[in-house]
Design a protein around this motif. Structure first.
Motif: not given
Length: 167
Positions: A109-136
Motif C-alpha cells: 500500500g505504498m501510496n507515495w511516489i515510486q520511481i525506478s530505472d530497474l538497473k539494480f546496483w548499476k543505476s546511476p542514481v545509486a552511484k550519485a547517492y553513494e549507496i552501498d547498502e539498503l535501506p538508505f
C-alpha cells in the motif's frame, strides 16, 4: 627532497578530495529522474517547496520491506495534515524486475511516489547517492538541500515531527 615533498602533498591532497562525500547534510541533493510504474518520468526537482524523504529500497531487501509499514504510517500522519501538504516520500527502487516492483508497491500500500530505472546496483542514481547498502534515505528541504541522512524508525519520526511542526 623538494620533489618528494611536493609529490607526497599531491597524493595526500588528492586522497582528501576523493574522500569528500557529495551526500552530506548541507549539500544539494543530486537530481533524480526515473520512471514511475506507469512509465511516465518523474524528477525529484518537481518537489521543490516540500520536505522530501527520499527512500532508497528494493523488493529483495528484507530490512527495506520491514520498514514499509512505518513509512506508510509516517506518510499518512504527515503528508496531508501539514501546512500546505509540504511533506512527500519519494520511493526510489533499486529493483530490476518491474513486475516484482509493482506487486510490492500494491502489496504494501505504498501510496507515495515510486520511481525506478530497474538497473539494480548499476543505476546511476545509486552511484550519485553513494549507496552501498539498503535501506538508505536522505531528507531534503524545500530548496533541495540534504537536511538529514539515513534516519530510521523512531529517529526518523522524531525528526519529521520536529521539522514539520516548525515549518
Amino acid at each position: 627532497m623538494k620533489t618528494s615533498c611536493t609529490l607526497l602533498f599531491l597524493i595526500l591532497f588528492s586522497g582528501f578530495i576523493l574522500a569528500q562525500s557529495k551526500i552530506e547534510v548541507g549539500k544539494k541533493a543530486p537530481e533524480i529522474t526515473m520512471a514511475k510504474p506507469d512509465g511516465s518520468l518523474f524528477s525529484l526537482s518537481s518537489q521543490k517547496g516540500k520536505i522530501v524523504l527520499v527512500d532508497f529500497w528494493a523488493t529483495w531487501c528484507a530490512p527495506c520491506v520491514e520498514e514499509q509499514p512505518e513509512l506508510k504510517k509516517l506518510y499518512e500522519t504527515y503528508s496531508d495534515q501539514v501546512k500546505g501538504n509540504k511533506f512527500e516520500i519519494l520511493g526510489v527502487s533499486l529493483d530490476k524486475n518491474k513486475e516484482s516492483w509493482k506487486k510490492a508497491i500494491d502489496r504494501f500500500g505504498m501510496n507515495w511516489i515510486q520511481i525506478s530505472d530497474l538497473k539494480f546496483w548499476k543505476s546511476p542514481v545509486a552511484k550519485a547517492y553513494e549507496i552501498d547498502e539498503l535501506p538508505f534515505n536522505v531528507i531534503i528541504d524545500s530548496e533541495g538541500t540534504i537536511i538529514a541522512k539515513n534516519l530510521h524508525e523512531k529517529e526518523l519520526e522524531e525528526f519529521l515531527k520536529k521539522h514539520l511542526v516548525q515549518n
